[in-house]
Design a protein around this motif. Sequence first.
Motif, short mmCIF file in Angstrom:
data_model
loop_
_atom_site.label_atom_id
_atom_site.label_comp_id
_atom_site.label_asym_id
_atom_site.label_seq_id
_atom_site.Cartn_x
_atom_site.Cartn_y
_atom_site.Cartn_z
N PRO A 44 0.81 -1.22 0.00
CA PRO A 44 0.00 0.00 0.00
C PRO A 44 0.84 1.27 0.00
O PRO A 44 0.48 2.27 -0.64
CB PRO A 44 -0.86 -0.10 1.27
N PHE A 45 1.98 1.23 0.65
CA PHE A 45 2.88 2.39 0.69
C PHE A 45 3.40 2.71 -0.70
O PHE A 45 3.31 3.84 -1.17
CB PHE A 45 4.05 2.11 1.65
N GLU A 46 3.93 1.71 -1.39
CA GLU A 46 4.48 1.92 -2.73
C GLU A 46 3.40 2.31 -3.73
O GLU A 46 3.65 3.12 -4.63
CB GLU A 46 5.23 0.68 -3.20
N ALA A 47 2.19 1.76 -3.57
CA ALA A 47 1.08 2.14 -4.45
C ALA A 47 0.73 3.62 -4.26
O ALA A 47 0.49 4.35 -5.23
CB ALA A 47 -0.14 1.26 -4.18
N ALA A 48 0.72 4.06 -3.00
CA ALA A 48 0.43 5.47 -2.71
C ALA A 48 1.51 6.37 -3.29
O ALA A 48 1.22 7.42 -3.88
CB ALA A 48 0.29 5.68 -1.21
N VAL A 49 2.77 5.98 -3.15
CA VAL A 49 3.87 6.78 -3.70
C VAL A 49 3.72 6.89 -5.22
O VAL A 49 3.86 7.98 -5.79
CB VAL A 49 5.25 6.17 -3.33
N ALA A 50 3.40 5.79 -5.88
CA ALA A 50 3.24 5.81 -7.34
C ALA A 50 2.09 6.73 -7.76
O ALA A 50 2.25 7.52 -8.70
CB ALA A 50 3.00 4.39 -7.86
N GLU A 51 0.97 6.65 -7.05
CA GLU A 51 -0.18 7.50 -7.40
C GLU A 51 0.14 8.97 -7.19
O GLU A 51 -0.18 9.82 -8.03
CB GLU A 51 -1.40 7.11 -6.57
N ILE A 52 0.75 9.30 -6.07
CA ILE A 52 1.06 10.69 -5.76
C ILE A 52 2.12 11.22 -6.73
O ILE A 52 2.08 12.39 -7.14
CB ILE A 52 1.47 10.85 -4.29
N THR A 53 3.06 10.37 -7.12
CA THR A 53 4.06 10.78 -8.12
C THR A 53 3.37 11.14 -9.43
O THR A 53 3.67 12.17 -10.04
CB THR A 53 5.08 9.65 -8.34
N GLU A 54 2.43 10.32 -9.88
CA GLU A 54 1.69 10.59 -11.13
C GLU A 54 0.89 11.89 -11.02
O GLU A 54 0.90 12.71 -11.94
CB GLU A 54 0.74 9.44 -11.45
N ILE A 55 0.20 12.05 -9.91
CA ILE A 55 -0.62 13.25 -9.71
C ILE A 55 0.25 14.50 -9.68
O ILE A 55 -0.08 15.52 -10.29
CB ILE A 55 -1.45 13.12 -8.41
N THR A 56 1.37 14.43 -8.99
CA THR A 56 2.27 15.57 -8.89
C THR A 56 2.86 15.92 -10.25
O THR A 56 2.96 17.09 -10.62
CB THR A 56 3.39 15.29 -7.88
N THR A 57 3.24 14.92 -11.01
CA THR A 57 3.78 15.15 -12.36
C THR A 57 2.75 15.87 -13.22
O THR A 57 3.06 16.86 -13.89
CB THR A 57 4.19 13.81 -13.01
#
Length: 93
Positions: free
Chosen positions: A44-57
Motif C-alpha cells: 500500500p505504501f508503494e502504491a500510494a507513492v506511485a499514485e502521488i508521483t503521477e498526480i504531482t507530475t
Amino acid sequence: MCRNITTLRGLQPAATDEEIEAAARQYVRKVTGVQSLSDATREPFEAAVAEITEITTRLLEQLPERRQPPATVPPLRRPEVRARIAAQALKRP
C-alpha cells in the motif's frame, strides 16, 4: 506539515522524475507515519507513492510557470545526495 519537501514548481531545469518521486515518498511517510517498510505496509505504501508521483507530475505540467523561481536549489541536485540515493538504490531488492 512537510517541511522537508522541496518546492518543485519552477525549477530550472525542471524537476526530475526522481525528485518528484522523492517528494511523494516523503509525503506518504509523513501522513502515514511509516518510516520503514514491512511486508504488511510495503504494497500500500508503494502504491500510494506511485499514485502521488503521477498526480504531482500532472499537476506540475498543468500549472503555469512561476514568476519567481524557488529560492534554493533542490537538495536532490546536490552531488552528495545523488550519490547517497544511488547507493540506496543498489541495496534495494
